[in-house]
Write a protein that holds these residues in place. Structure first.
Motif, PDB file in Angstrom:
ATOM      1  N   LEU A  38      -5.582   9.396  10.206  1.00  0.00           N
ATOM      2  CA  LEU A  38      -6.627  10.368  10.574  1.00  0.00           C
ATOM      3  C   LEU A  38      -7.988   9.688  10.710  1.00  0.00           C
ATOM      4  O   LEU A  38      -8.733   9.939  11.655  1.00  0.00           O
ATOM      5  CB  LEU A  38      -6.698  11.482   9.515  1.00  0.00           C
ATOM      6  CG  LEU A  38      -5.485  12.428   9.496  1.00  0.00           C
ATOM      7  CD1 LEU A  38      -5.523  13.311   8.246  1.00  0.00           C
ATOM      8  CD2 LEU A  38      -5.453  13.291  10.752  1.00  0.00           C
ATOM      9  N   ARG A  79      -1.367   8.716   5.952  1.00  0.00           N
ATOM     10  CA  ARG A  79      -1.862   9.869   6.714  1.00  0.00           C
ATOM     11  C   ARG A  79      -3.402   9.820   6.803  1.00  0.00           C
ATOM     12  O   ARG A  79      -3.986  10.008   7.861  1.00  0.00           O
ATOM     13  CB  ARG A  79      -1.408  11.164   6.032  1.00  0.00           C
ATOM     14  CG  ARG A  79      -1.786  12.414   6.781  1.00  0.00           C
ATOM     15  CD  ARG A  79      -1.185  13.633   6.088  1.00  0.00           C
ATOM     16  NE  ARG A  79      -1.569  14.873   6.734  1.00  0.00           N
ATOM     17  CZ  ARG A  79      -0.971  15.368   7.799  1.00  0.00           C
ATOM     18  NH1 ARG A  79       0.027  14.716   8.355  1.00  0.00           N
ATOM     19  NH2 ARG A  79      -1.359  16.496   8.330  1.00  0.00           N
ATOM     20  N   CYS A  80      -4.024   9.572   5.658  1.00  0.00           N
ATOM     21  CA  CYS A  80      -5.486   9.446   5.625  1.00  0.00           C
ATOM     22  C   CYS A  80      -5.927   8.341   6.573  1.00  0.00           C
ATOM     23  O   CYS A  80      -6.891   8.496   7.322  1.00  0.00           O
ATOM     24  CB  CYS A  80      -5.956   9.099   4.215  1.00  0.00           C
ATOM     25  SG  CYS A  80      -6.872  10.411   3.421  1.00  0.00           S
ATOM     26  N   CYS A 101      -2.865   5.998   1.364  1.00  0.00           N
ATOM     27  CA  CYS A 101      -2.205   7.113   2.053  1.00  0.00           C
ATOM     28  C   CYS A 101      -2.212   6.830   3.558  1.00  0.00           C
ATOM     29  O   CYS A 101      -3.274   6.802   4.187  1.00  0.00           O
ATOM     30  CB  CYS A 101      -2.935   8.422   1.775  1.00  0.00           C
ATOM     31  SG  CYS A 101      -2.286   9.790   2.770  1.00  0.00           S
ATOM     32  N   ASP A 161      -4.466  17.688  -1.554  1.00  0.00           N
ATOM     33  CA  ASP A 161      -5.613  18.067  -0.738  1.00  0.00           C
ATOM     34  C   ASP A 161      -5.231  18.510   0.674  1.00  0.00           C
ATOM     35  O   ASP A 161      -5.861  19.399   1.243  1.00  0.00           O
ATOM     36  CB  ASP A 161      -6.626  16.917  -0.673  1.00  0.00           C
ATOM     37  CG  ASP A 161      -7.327  16.727  -2.006  1.00  0.00           C
ATOM     38  OD1 ASP A 161      -7.186  17.626  -2.870  1.00  0.00           O
ATOM     39  OD2 ASP A 161      -8.004  15.712  -2.200  1.00  0.00           O
ATOM     40  N   CYS A 162      -4.198  17.895   1.254  1.00  0.00           N
ATOM     41  CA  CYS A 162      -3.779  18.314   2.594  1.00  0.00           C
ATOM     42  C   CYS A 162      -3.298  19.767   2.565  1.00  0.00           C
ATOM     43  O   CYS A 162      -3.551  20.527   3.498  1.00  0.00           O
ATOM     44  CB  CYS A 162      -2.676  17.397   3.121  1.00  0.00           C
ATOM     45  SG  CYS A 162      -3.333  16.051   4.125  1.00  0.00           S
ATOM     46  N   CYS A 190      -0.456  14.139  -3.562  1.00  0.00           N
ATOM     47  CA  CYS A 190      -1.828  14.535  -3.202  1.00  0.00           C
ATOM     48  C   CYS A 190      -1.796  15.963  -2.671  1.00  0.00           C
ATOM     49  O   CYS A 190      -1.069  16.281  -1.736  1.00  0.00           O
ATOM     50  CB  CYS A 190      -2.413  13.602  -2.154  1.00  0.00           C
ATOM     51  SG  CYS A 190      -4.059  14.114  -1.660  1.00  0.00           S
ATOM     52  N   GLY A 248       1.652  12.535   4.216  1.00  0.00           N
ATOM     53  CA  GLY A 248       0.635  12.113   3.274  1.00  0.00           C
ATOM     54  C   GLY A 248       1.230  11.523   2.009  1.00  0.00           C
ATOM     55  O   GLY A 248       2.460  11.445   1.853  1.00  0.00           O
ATOM     56  N   ARG A 249       0.338  11.134   1.141  1.00  0.00           N
ATOM     57  CA  ARG A 249       0.751  10.509  -0.112  1.00  0.00           C
ATOM     58  C   ARG A 249       1.445  11.535  -1.005  1.00  0.00           C
ATOM     59  O   ARG A 249       0.964  12.666  -1.137  1.00  0.00           O
ATOM     60  CB  ARG A 249      -0.512   9.988  -0.812  1.00  0.00           C
ATOM     61  CG  ARG A 249      -0.280   9.014  -1.890  1.00  0.00           C
ATOM     62  CD  ARG A 249      -1.597   8.555  -2.466  1.00  0.00           C
ATOM     63  NE  ARG A 249      -2.296   9.620  -3.160  1.00  0.00           N
ATOM     64  CZ  ARG A 249      -3.600   9.811  -3.125  1.00  0.00           C
ATOM     65  NH1 ARG A 249      -4.376   9.038  -2.411  1.00  0.00           N
ATOM     66  NH2 ARG A 249      -4.158  10.784  -3.795  1.00  0.00           N
TER      67      ARG A 249
HETATM   68  S1  SF4 Z   1      -5.681  14.559   1.632  1.00  0.00           S
HETATM   69 FE1  SF4 Z   1      -4.206  13.337   0.431  1.00  0.00          FE
HETATM   70  S2  SF4 Z   1      -2.236  13.453   1.489  1.00  0.00           S
HETATM   71 FE2  SF4 Z   1      -3.807  14.249   2.854  1.00  0.00          FE
HETATM   72  S3  SF4 Z   1      -4.308  12.567   4.137  1.00  0.00           S
HETATM   73 FE3  SF4 Z   1      -5.802  12.477   2.440  1.00  0.00          FE
HETATM   74  S4  SF4 Z   1      -4.895  11.285   0.767  1.00  0.00           S
HETATM   75 FE4  SF4 Z   1      -3.319  11.707   2.307  1.00  0.00          FE
END
Ligand code: SF4
Length: 240
Positions: free
Chosen positions: A30, A26-27, A24, A226-227, A224, A220-221
């Motif tokens: 970050l 984005r991960c 990912c 979680d974000c 997913c 992000g992916r």
């Molecule tokens: S929570 Fe999921 S979409 Fe968000 S940055 Fe992490 S892997 Fe990527």
């Protein structure tokens, strides 16, 4: 909005994240910008077992010469080099302004003067199903690049050494595992050779730099959730 003009410091393992099928960006962005993320708790027991595996192998070699388990299949092993920490095991990649670091678990020496880089994994060994394997392959190739850069020797072999706890009923019931103050747990060791391919690193350095230089976190992916959950938590905390 932020502009990244600073050197990117990245470990061989984190560079390996880019090779994962579920990578990912984005991960990655970050993690590389925040340096330390909250709520990242990694149980220390795995590091302890990896360190113990190293001591077992080194102690065996000090006492008997050669190498235990199937490590001898890698070549005629003559000894080991105490692996350096990430404080000194590092190199600059000037083309991408990257400081590339690592902390190999093991460096073995061969009779022909070359060396092997090995990494210990406290995990169940499955030849094909470990989805982290692409990351591990980059990790040990990264260590090989740093080792050669620092003149530890020419790297001729790479391998992952899996130590898998043996926890079946018969083992648990055997009298040998009981000790005065507790119990012992045996480990079954499997060697997974990894192809040496330092050429795989260049496109990953480039990609890592590209993502790091993005002015803001990319998407992000796909899939997913979680974000989205994090966004909800932030709104909740703000009383909205
Ligand atoms: S929570 Fe999921 S979409 Fe968000 S940055 Fe992490 S892997 Fe990527």
């Amino acid at each position: 909005m932020m502009t990244a003009v600073t050197q990117l410091r990245i470990s061989a393992k984190n560079l390996g994240e880019l090779a994962r099928p579920d990578f990912c960006p984005r991960c990655f962005w970050l993690k590389t910008h925040a340096k330390r993320l909250p709520f990242q708790i990694f149980p220390g027991i795995f590091s302890s077992i990896d360190a113990y595996t190293k001591r077992v192998i080194h102690a065996w070699m000090d006492k008997n010469g050669g190498a235990p388990f199937g490590l001898g299949e890698l070549g005629r092993i003559t000894g080991y080099i105490d692996p350096p920490s990430h404080h000194s095991f590092r190199m600059e990649v000037p083309e991408h302004d990257i400081l590339f670091t690592g902390a190999p678990d093991g460096i073995l020496t061969f009779a022909d003067g070359t060396i092997a880089i090995i990494d210990y994994k406290t995990a169940r060994y499955t030849k094909t199903q470990d989805k982290l394997m692409p990351m591990y392959v980059v990790q040990v190739n990264g260590y090989a690049a740093i080792a050669e850069h620092l003149n530890f020797g020419d790297v001729s072999k790479l391998a992952l050494v899996y130590a898998e706890p043996v926890t079946d009923h018969d083992t648990a019931a055997s009298p040998e595992i009981h000790t005065e103050d507790g119990f012992a747990m045996p480990f079954s060791v499997s060697i997974h050779p990894v192809d040496l391919d330092l050429g795989m690193l260049e496109p990953l350095y480039k990609r890592a730099r590209e993502i790091y230089d993005l002015p803001e976190a990319p998407d992000g992916r796909v899939g997913c959730e979680d974000c989205k959950k994090l966004d909800k938590l932030v709104l909740l905390a703000q009383g909205r």
